[in-house]
Design an enzyme around this catalytic site. Structure first.
Site, PDB file in Angstrom:
ATOM      1  N   HIS A  82       0.710  -1.585   0.087  1.00 40.58           N
ATOM      2  CA  HIS A  82       0.174  -0.006  -0.202  1.00 40.58           C
ATOM      3  C   HIS A  82       0.597   1.013  -0.050  1.00 40.58           C
ATOM      4  CE1 HIS A  82       0.252  -0.367   4.559  1.00 40.58           C
ATOM      5  NE2 HIS A  82       0.114   1.356   5.079  1.00 40.58           N
ATOM      6  N   ASP A 131      -0.187  -7.508   1.150  1.00 42.70           N
ATOM      7  CA  ASP A 131       0.247  -6.144   1.097  1.00 42.70           C
ATOM      8  C   ASP A 131       2.311  -6.687   1.491  1.00 42.70           C
ATOM      9  OD1 ASP A 131       0.257  -3.600   1.658  1.00 42.70           O
ATOM     10  OD2 ASP A 131      -0.625  -3.318   3.735  1.00 42.70           O
ATOM     11  N   SER A 185       3.603   3.140   8.455  1.00 41.21           N
ATOM     12  CA  SER A 185       3.889   1.620   7.526  1.00 41.21           C
ATOM     13  C   SER A 185       4.756   1.683   6.668  1.00 41.21           C
ATOM     14  CB  SER A 185       2.107   2.391   6.523  1.00 41.21           C
ATOM     15  OG  SER A 185       1.230   2.114   6.651  1.00 41.21           O
TER      16      SER A 185
END
Length: 259
Positions: A67, A112, A212
């Protein structure tokens, strides 16, 4: 931690993560400043500035979240490494290629995982610049294992400024079954490609926006077992952080690195 609203990325070059009621790119909540040598595999992924984390696999390769690079152009990205600060120190290197997992699902945040290849090699074996070892293909974490999460994400949910220095926190692995039950109330699924960690009963420790793509490392084995992926808010009671299960993607990682 990041928040998955089953919508997808929010401002890719600001924080890039999936979201629920908040946003995905997390920073560390309830942790401490990392000291030299604590997380030498940590890098900052940057466009005009820091927006995601990543982990050093070798002199050319960085592991991060899909992502984080979704819709990104390699020529606009760089990494900063060998420093505890995302905005200064260390060295910057331009990105040459991005490899996003072919089955990444931006709605469920499944698969992911992504790899970044650099234009020039990093100089490793420095105090703050060392590769992190991969686990065996198919390996999994166990409930109660200690895992270390690090990054330059927000220090609390609702904050809009990143800490200048790297933060880290050690948390406990939460069972996938319990994690899935908790998130089902929010309409999200925790797949076999994910692991969870945090303090379910009390909250207070987690990653948050800005973390992230960063590393989740087994404290005992020192292997990278997760990638900061998504969550509901940051360090909320009843909602552990959700991380990509690296053990399910080792063969994929090695196949890309051998191309």
């Amino acid at each position: 931690m990041m928040i998955l609203t089953i919508v997808v990325l929010l401002a890719a070059n600001i924080l890039a993560t999936p979201i629920l009621p908040s946003s995905p790119n997390a920073t560390i909540v309830g942790g401490v400043k990392a000291q030299a040598g604590d997380c030498p595999y940590q890098i900052s992924l940057q466009s005009s500035s820091h927006f995601c984390g990543g982990s050093i696999l070798d002199e050319y390769w960085i592991l991060t979240a899909a992502h984080c690079v979704n819709g990104q152009s390699a020529k606009k990205l760089s990494i900063r490494y060998n420093t505890l600060k995302h905005a200064s120190g260390g060295e910057k290197i331009q990105v040459a290629e991005i490899y996003q997992h072919e089955n990444y699902d931006s709605m469920t945040i499944d698969n992911d995982v992504a790899l970044i290849k650099l234009k020039t090699p990093m100089t490793l074996d420095q105090t703050n610049a060392k590769p992190v070892p991969l686990p065996a293909q198919g390996s999994d974490v166990k409930v109660g294992d200690k895992i270390r999460v690090s990054g330059w994400g927000y220090l609390q949910e609702g904050s809009y400024s990143l800490p200048s220095e790297l933060q880290r926190v050690d948390i406990d692995v939460v069972s996938r079954e319990q994690c899935d039950q908790l998130y089902s109330k929010a309409g999200a699924d925790v797949s076999e490609n994910m692991i969870c960690g945090g303090d379910v009963a009390n909250g207070g420790v987690d990653s948050c926006q800005g973390d992230s793509g960063g590393p989740v490392v087994d404290v005992a084995t020192k292997q990278i077992v997760g990638i900061v992926s998504w969550g509901y808010g940051c360090a909320r009671k009843g909602y552990p952080g959700v991380y990509t299960r690296v053990g399910n993607f080792v063969d994929w990682i090695e196949s890309k690195r051998s191309q």
